[in-house]
Design a protein around this motif. Structure first.
Motif, PDB file in Angstrom:
ATOM      1  N   HIS A 175       0.818  -1.212   0.000  1.00  0.00           N
ATOM      2  CA  HIS A 175       0.000   0.000   0.000  1.00  0.00           C
ATOM      3  C   HIS A 175       0.853   1.264   0.000  1.00  0.00           C
ATOM      4  O   HIS A 175       0.393   2.334   0.413  1.00  0.00           O
ATOM      5  CB  HIS A 175      -0.948  -0.007   1.201  1.00  0.00           C
ATOM      6  CG  HIS A 175      -1.857  -1.204   1.234  1.00  0.00           C
ATOM      7  ND1 HIS A 175      -2.876  -1.397   0.322  1.00  0.00           N
ATOM      8  CD2 HIS A 175      -1.857  -2.299   2.043  1.00  0.00           C
ATOM      9  CE1 HIS A 175      -3.487  -2.543   0.590  1.00  0.00           C
ATOM     10  NE2 HIS A 175      -2.890  -3.111   1.613  1.00  0.00           N
ATOM     11  N   GLY A 176       2.094   1.128  -0.457  1.00  0.00           N
ATOM     12  CA  GLY A 176       2.977   2.283  -0.563  1.00  0.00           C
ATOM     13  C   GLY A 176       2.678   3.101  -1.804  1.00  0.00           C
ATOM     14  O   GLY A 176       1.945   2.683  -2.714  1.00  0.00           O
ATOM     15  N   ASP A 177       3.265   4.296  -1.852  1.00  0.00           N
ATOM     16  CA  ASP A 177       3.003   5.215  -2.963  1.00  0.00           C
ATOM     17  C   ASP A 177       3.423   4.623  -4.305  1.00  0.00           C
ATOM     18  O   ASP A 177       2.751   4.832  -5.325  1.00  0.00           O
ATOM     19  CB  ASP A 177       3.750   6.534  -2.729  1.00  0.00           C
ATOM     20  CG  ASP A 177       3.214   7.285  -1.519  1.00  0.00           C
ATOM     21  OD1 ASP A 177       2.069   7.011  -1.115  1.00  0.00           O
ATOM     22  OD2 ASP A 177       3.940   8.146  -0.979  1.00  0.00           O
ATOM     23  N   MET A 178       4.532   3.893  -4.326  1.00  0.00           N
ATOM     24  CA  MET A 178       5.045   3.356  -5.584  1.00  0.00           C
ATOM     25  C   MET A 178       4.058   2.359  -6.199  1.00  0.00           C
ATOM     26  O   MET A 178       3.754   2.418  -7.402  1.00  0.00           O
ATOM     27  CB  MET A 178       6.400   2.683  -5.339  1.00  0.00           C
ATOM     28  CG  MET A 178       7.054   2.096  -6.561  1.00  0.00           C
ATOM     29  SD  MET A 178       8.742   1.554  -6.203  1.00  0.00           S
ATOM     30  CE  MET A 178       8.462   0.468  -4.793  1.00  0.00           C
ATOM     31  N   VAL A 179       3.541   1.446  -5.386  1.00  0.00           N
ATOM     32  CA  VAL A 179       2.602   0.446  -5.890  1.00  0.00           C
ATOM     33  C   VAL A 179       1.269   1.104  -6.260  1.00  0.00           C
ATOM     34  O   VAL A 179       0.664   0.780  -7.298  1.00  0.00           O
ATOM     35  CB  VAL A 179       2.396  -0.666  -4.843  1.00  0.00           C
ATOM     36  CG1 VAL A 179       1.294  -1.614  -5.276  1.00  0.00           C
ATOM     37  CG2 VAL A 179       3.692  -1.434  -4.633  1.00  0.00           C
ATOM     38  N   LEU A 180       0.810   2.044  -5.445  1.00  0.00           N
ATOM     39  CA  LEU A 180      -0.444   2.732  -5.748  1.00  0.00           C
ATOM     40  C   LEU A 180      -0.352   3.516  -7.051  1.00  0.00           C
ATOM     41  O   LEU A 180      -1.302   3.557  -7.840  1.00  0.00           O
ATOM     42  CB  LEU A 180      -0.814   3.665  -4.587  1.00  0.00           C
ATOM     43  CG  LEU A 180      -1.182   2.977  -3.268  1.00  0.00           C
ATOM     44  CD1 LEU A 180      -1.455   4.007  -2.191  1.00  0.00           C
ATOM     45  CD2 LEU A 180      -2.392   2.057  -3.458  1.00  0.00           C
ATOM     46  N   ALA A 181       0.824   4.120  -7.288  1.00  0.00           N
ATOM     47  CA  ALA A 181       1.013   4.854  -8.540  1.00  0.00           C
ATOM     48  C   ALA A 181       0.993   3.911  -9.736  1.00  0.00           C
ATOM     49  O   ALA A 181       0.407   4.221 -10.783  1.00  0.00           O
ATOM     50  CB  ALA A 181       2.327   5.626  -8.494  1.00  0.00           C
ATOM     51  N   SER A 182       1.618   2.745  -9.599  1.00  0.00           N
ATOM     52  CA  SER A 182       1.616   1.774 -10.695  1.00  0.00           C
ATOM     53  C   SER A 182       0.205   1.266 -10.969  1.00  0.00           C
ATOM     54  O   SER A 182      -0.193   1.083 -12.128  1.00  0.00           O
ATOM     55  CB  SER A 182       2.538   0.601 -10.349  1.00  0.00           C
ATOM     56  OG  SER A 182       3.882   1.025 -10.264  1.00  0.00           O
ATOM     57  N   GLU A 183      -0.572   1.036  -9.908  1.00  0.00           N
ATOM     58  CA  GLU A 183      -1.951   0.588 -10.089  1.00  0.00           C
ATOM     59  C   GLU A 183      -2.781   1.664 -10.776  1.00  0.00           C
ATOM     60  O   GLU A 183      -3.630   1.372 -11.638  1.00  0.00           O
ATOM     61  CB  GLU A 183      -2.560   0.214  -8.742  1.00  0.00           C
ATOM     62  CG  GLU A 183      -2.003  -1.086  -8.157  1.00  0.00           C
ATOM     63  CD  GLU A 183      -2.638  -1.427  -6.824  1.00  0.00           C
ATOM     64  OE1 GLU A 183      -3.108  -0.490  -6.142  1.00  0.00           O
ATOM     65  OE2 GLU A 183      -2.657  -2.616  -6.462  1.00  0.00           O
TER      66      GLU A 183
END
Length: 285
Positions: A175-183
């Motif tokens: 639920h970090g920013d990097m994964v949320l941005a990719s989603e």
């Protein structure tokens, strides 16, 4: 310019690793052991299990057998060099299997959660209720000892701790920013796992893998000491197990392979400590 940024960080990590008071001597010791394994066939081209000279010849008595012979007349130096091959091979294969199982299970449980996480939790709990050495001993005893089966048994019983560690890292990243941005950009789960999750779990996996290799060498040696090693292969554990019969009178038969085990395990633990220090987030500040 963004792609250039990781390069200085990698150079900084390499500098810290080379200047580490533990990683550098650990690497030097491990290179000596690897050199022995690689050169075994060249320095000792015959079968290390052959009866080469008179039994229980003490080290230094014959220049042709500088480390002496065991109770059957086998060359101890040849056994040590060829034993490095067997012990390192078993440790490498078992660690690779444990890392593959642990990373796959940990990533799946941490990323997808729900039923997958519950299943992994139940499986790892089952594995961890039985001491890993006893589990490996039972598998080898049932399957009959061989290098392949010993490596598989050690690998199968070594992955749960790593799986829990990777799961915790993936939960932190999920639920970090990097994964949320990719989603948000529409990236698939496979792409997110490969490009965003796995690279950021590499540090604990590397540190754990170095320690797992050391543990695998000790486990293989313990199994061989108890008579569950491959009788057709020279290994340090087999040499220690055979030498216990003459420990009081000809201690060198046991002590020399025991020292080889100790030096190798020490080297791997020093490397693990160095990697842990280098990749500690507090060191980069």
């Amino acid at each position: 310019m963004a792609p250039v940024l990781p390069q200085p960080r990698r150079r900084g990590a390499l500098r810290r690793l080379l200047s580490s008071p533990s990683a550098l001597p650990g690497t030097a010791l491990l290179l000596v052991v690897l050199g022995a394994a690689v050169s075994a066939g060249w320095l000792f081209p015959g079968d290390p299990l052959d009866l080469a000279t008179e039994p229980l010849q003490w080290p230094g008595r014959d220049s042709a057998f500088p480390l002496g012979s065991d109770m059957l007349g086998r060359d101890i130096a040849a056994g040590l060099f060829h034993g490095a091959r067997a012990s390192l091979l078993i440790a490498a294969v078992s660690t690779a299997l444990a890392v593959a199982l642990g990373v796959a299970g940990g990533v799946a449980a941490g990323f997808y959660g729900g039923r997958v996480d519950r299943v992994l939790g139940a499986v790892t709990t089952f594995f961890q209720t039985i001491p890993s050495f006893l589990f490996a001993l039972a598998i080898v005893a049932i399957a009959q000892p061989s290098v392949t089966k010993i490596a598989l048994a050690i690998g199968i019983t070594s992955w749960p701790a790593l799986a829990r560690l990777v799961r915790a890292e993936v939960l932190r990243l999920r639920h970090g920013d990097m994964v949320l941005a990719s989603e948000a950009l529409g990236a698939s789960h496979a792409r997110i796992i490969v490009h965003d999750i796995l690279p950021n779990t590499l540090t604990p996996v590397l540190v754990s893998a170095s320690l797992m290799v050391a543990t695998a060498i000790l486990t293989e040696s313990s199994l061989a000491f108890l008579g569950f090693g491959d009788p057709n292969v020279a290994s340090w554990g087999n040499m220690v197990g055979a030498g216990r019969e003459v420990l009081r009178t000809d201690w060198y038969v046991c002590v020399l392979p025991g020292l080889a085990i100790g030096v190798t395990v020490l080297a791997l633990n020093l490397i693990g400590d160095g990697l842990a220090a280098v990749f500690d987030p507090r060191e980069g500040r």
